[in-house]
Design an enzyme around this catalytic site. Structure first.
Site, PDB file in Angstrom:
ATOM      1  N   HIS A  59      15.254  -5.660 -10.818  1.00 54.91           N
ATOM      2  CA  HIS A  59      14.257  -4.637 -10.515  1.00 54.91           C
ATOM      3  C   HIS A  59      13.394  -4.298 -11.737  1.00 54.91           C
ATOM      4  O   HIS A  59      12.181  -4.119 -11.623  1.00 54.91           O
ATOM      5  CB  HIS A  59      14.969  -3.380 -10.015  1.00 54.91           C
ATOM      6  CG  HIS A  59      14.212  -2.629  -8.987  1.00 54.91           C
ATOM      7  ND1 HIS A  59      14.810  -1.847  -8.023  1.00 54.91           N
ATOM      8  CD2 HIS A  59      12.886  -2.523  -8.754  1.00 54.91           C
ATOM      9  CE1 HIS A  59      13.895  -1.294  -7.256  1.00 54.91           C
ATOM     10  NE2 HIS A  59      12.719  -1.685  -7.678  1.00 54.91           N
ATOM     11  N   PHE A 113      -2.532   5.328   0.057  1.00 57.59           N
ATOM     12  CA  PHE A 113      -3.835   5.955  -0.164  1.00 57.59           C
ATOM     13  C   PHE A 113      -4.975   5.144   0.430  1.00 57.59           C
ATOM     14  O   PHE A 113      -5.934   5.702   0.974  1.00 57.59           O
ATOM     15  CB  PHE A 113      -4.078   6.160  -1.666  1.00 57.59           C
ATOM     16  CG  PHE A 113      -5.363   6.875  -1.952  1.00 57.59           C
ATOM     17  CD1 PHE A 113      -5.452   8.245  -1.809  1.00 57.59           C
ATOM     18  CD2 PHE A 113      -6.509   6.177  -2.327  1.00 57.59           C
ATOM     19  CE1 PHE A 113      -6.649   8.912  -2.044  1.00 57.59           C
ATOM     20  CE2 PHE A 113      -7.702   6.831  -2.569  1.00 57.59           C
ATOM     21  CZ  PHE A 113      -7.773   8.210  -2.421  1.00 57.59           C
ATOM     22  N   TYR A 171      17.322   2.485  -3.958  1.00 54.78           N
ATOM     23  CA  TYR A 171      16.646   3.244  -2.912  1.00 54.78           C
ATOM     24  C   TYR A 171      17.675   4.102  -2.185  1.00 54.78           C
ATOM     25  O   TYR A 171      18.456   3.621  -1.379  1.00 54.78           O
ATOM     26  CB  TYR A 171      15.946   2.317  -1.923  1.00 54.78           C
ATOM     27  CG  TYR A 171      14.882   1.428  -2.524  1.00 54.78           C
ATOM     28  CD1 TYR A 171      14.281   1.732  -3.735  1.00 54.78           C
ATOM     29  CD2 TYR A 171      14.477   0.267  -1.869  1.00 54.78           C
ATOM     30  CE1 TYR A 171      13.300   0.909  -4.282  1.00 54.78           C
ATOM     31  CE2 TYR A 171      13.494  -0.558  -2.405  1.00 54.78           C
ATOM     32  CZ  TYR A 171      12.920  -0.233  -3.613  1.00 54.78           C
ATOM     33  OH  TYR A 171      11.960  -1.061  -4.145  1.00 54.78           O
ATOM     34  N   SER A 183       3.443  -2.229  -2.584  1.00 53.62           N
ATOM     35  CA  SER A 183       2.394  -1.197  -2.490  1.00 53.62           C
ATOM     36  C   SER A 183       1.014  -1.800  -2.287  1.00 53.62           C
ATOM     37  O   SER A 183       0.044  -1.404  -2.949  1.00 53.62           O
ATOM     38  CB  SER A 183       2.399  -0.306  -3.743  1.00 53.62           C
ATOM     39  OG  SER A 183       3.570   0.465  -3.812  1.00 53.62           O
ATOM     40  N   PRO A 184       0.857  -2.759  -1.359  1.00 51.37           N
ATOM     41  CA  PRO A 184      -0.460  -3.365  -1.137  1.00 51.37           C
ATOM     42  C   PRO A 184      -1.457  -2.404  -0.508  1.00 51.37           C
ATOM     43  O   PRO A 184      -2.657  -2.688  -0.477  1.00 51.37           O
ATOM     44  CB  PRO A 184      -0.152  -4.537  -0.195  1.00 51.37           C
ATOM     45  CG  PRO A 184       1.055  -4.081   0.565  1.00 51.37           C
ATOM     46  CD  PRO A 184       1.879  -3.309  -0.439  1.00 51.37           C
ATOM     47  N   LEU A 185      -0.958  -1.254  -0.026  1.00 52.18           N
ATOM     48  CA  LEU A 185      -1.837  -0.227   0.536  1.00 52.18           C
ATOM     49  C   LEU A 185      -2.015   0.939  -0.430  1.00 52.18           C
ATOM     50  O   LEU A 185      -2.380   2.045  -0.020  1.00 52.18           O
ATOM     51  CB  LEU A 185      -1.280   0.273   1.875  1.00 52.18           C
ATOM     52  CG  LEU A 185      -1.233  -0.783   2.989  1.00 52.18           C
ATOM     53  CD1 LEU A 185      -0.546  -0.233   4.231  1.00 52.18           C
ATOM     54  CD2 LEU A 185      -2.635  -1.266   3.335  1.00 52.18           C
ATOM     55  N   GLY A 186      -1.757   0.680  -1.717  1.00 50.65           N
ATOM     56  CA  GLY A 186      -1.948   1.739  -2.702  1.00 50.65           C
ATOM     57  C   GLY A 186      -1.098   2.959  -2.431  1.00 50.65           C
ATOM     58  O   GLY A 186      -1.581   4.089  -2.516  1.00 50.65           O
ATOM     59  N   ARG A 187       0.188   2.720  -2.088  1.00 46.95           N
ATOM     60  CA  ARG A 187       1.129   3.802  -1.773  1.00 46.95           C
ATOM     61  C   ARG A 187       0.606   4.680  -0.638  1.00 46.95           C
ATOM     62  O   ARG A 187       0.824   5.895  -0.596  1.00 46.95           O
ATOM     63  CB  ARG A 187       1.426   4.639  -3.022  1.00 46.95           C
ATOM     64  CG  ARG A 187       1.856   3.790  -4.206  1.00 46.95           C
ATOM     65  CD  ARG A 187       2.272   4.625  -5.399  1.00 46.95           C
ATOM     66  NE  ARG A 187       2.451   3.768  -6.570  1.00 46.95           N
ATOM     67  CZ  ARG A 187       3.520   3.025  -6.823  1.00 46.95           C
ATOM     68  NH1 ARG A 187       4.519   3.009  -5.954  1.00 46.95           N
ATOM     69  NH2 ARG A 187       3.603   2.280  -7.909  1.00 46.95           N
TER      70      ARG A 187
END
Length: 316
Positions: free
Chosen positions: A124, A209, A58, A203-207
């Site tokens: 990773h 979206f 990152y 990404s539990p929030l769909g990145r």
């Protein structure tokens, strides 16, 4: 905040963790503000978030420096997780799982984070050019040497997990999991439960979206990684709005936000799953943490479960 246990590690963490990638990488990196991000990390810790996730790629490297500096006075309050095994080469991100690289990467992460030991060190990605048992053996040596406490894998297959676990226990598996990305529920999550490994949901929030904040690709900055993602193209973003509409219906009925419903759905999958939503804004952090107190009803789950069949676009 309610606590959850990271599998065989026995490490107790807050039910919601914090993914730090977007603070300096992939999502509009030109919009980076380390001072604000440090405040987000401090506030998260103050509110019971104890799993803090970063990685050497990152940035590269800048995110670990940011996290290390922010946690300098909070080291004993958190479970610090980092990763190795991906590198930037000729502009592309590619796997690098040679034991020599893993050992060097760990030394670099320890230095940038400013710590003597990393609580959870994760591979990773598995490098197809290196036998997984060789990469994992190097990870296990780091445990023996006291440089890391526990080791996990990210985006691994069942075969890779089984091969690695035969060498040294896999404490965690980190992969994408959300209302619109559920493939890990079929085989990987059951494997984790059978082998006492916790599942960390990125990404539990769909990145971003599934929060409802994105309605057009034009809202993304030119350097935002999502512009190249299949689910964020003009036609798919439009079709995927129906998912957000359904989530919003449940949210309005519960007096919550779509982001809180999406996170509550992941939390409801089991106490062995820890979502790590990422944000670099205090307002979003506060909103995300509110999901820990939201309990979805059977009716809510029944309304949300079919949404995966309506997803337009591949995950990558």
């Amino acid at each position: 905040m309610q606590q959850r246990i990271l599998g065989s590690s026995g490490l107790a963490v807050g039910a919601i963790g914090l993914g730090c990638m977007g603070m300096s990488f992939a999502y509009s990196p030109a919009d980076r503000d380390d001072e604000v991000s440090a405040r987000v990390i401090h506030t998260a810790v103050d509110k019971g978030v104890t799993l803090i996730d970063t990685a050497d790629v990152y940035g590269p490297f800048t995110n670990e420096e940011l996290v290390g500096a922010a946690l300098r006075d909070h080291r004993d309050e958190v479970v610090l997780a980092s990763k190795c095994g991906l590198v930037v080469r000729d502009g592309d991100i590619v796997p690098s799982g040679h034991p020599d690289h893993i050992r060097a990467a760990a030394e670099g992460s320890l230095r940038r984070l400013g710590v003597e030991v990393i609580d959870l060190y994760q591979l990773h990605r598995v490098d197809p050019a290196i036998p997984v048992e060789e990469s994992w053996g190097a990870m296990a040596e780091l445990v023996t040497e006291g440089k890391v406490r526990f080791i996990g894998m990210s985006e691994a297959t069942l075969h890779e997990l089984a091969t690695a676990h035969a060498v040294h226990p896999v404490a965690t598996v980190q992969s994408e999991l959300s209302l619109w990305s559920r493939d890990q529920l079929d085989k990987v999550v059951p494997w984790c439960r059978e082998h006492d490994a916790a599942f960390i949901a990125y990404s539990p929030l769909g990145r971003g979206f599934l929060t409802g904040a994105l309605t057009t690709v034009d809202q993304l900055e030119a350097d935002d990684w999502r512009r190249g993602n299949p689910r964020f193209q003009a036609e798919t973003i439009a079709r995927n709005q129906r998912l957000v509409a359904a989530i919003d219906t449940v949210a309005r009925d519960r007096g919550a936000t779509p982001a809180q419903v999406a996170l509550a759905w992941v939390l409801a999958l089991g106490d062995d799953i820890v979502p790590i939503p990422g944000t670099k804004r205090l307002s979003y952090l506060e909103e995300n943490l509110g999901a820990a107190d939201l309990r979805l009803t059977d009716a809510d789950l029944k309304a949300l479960d079919p949404l995966v069949d309506q997803v337009s676009g591949d995950r990558y």
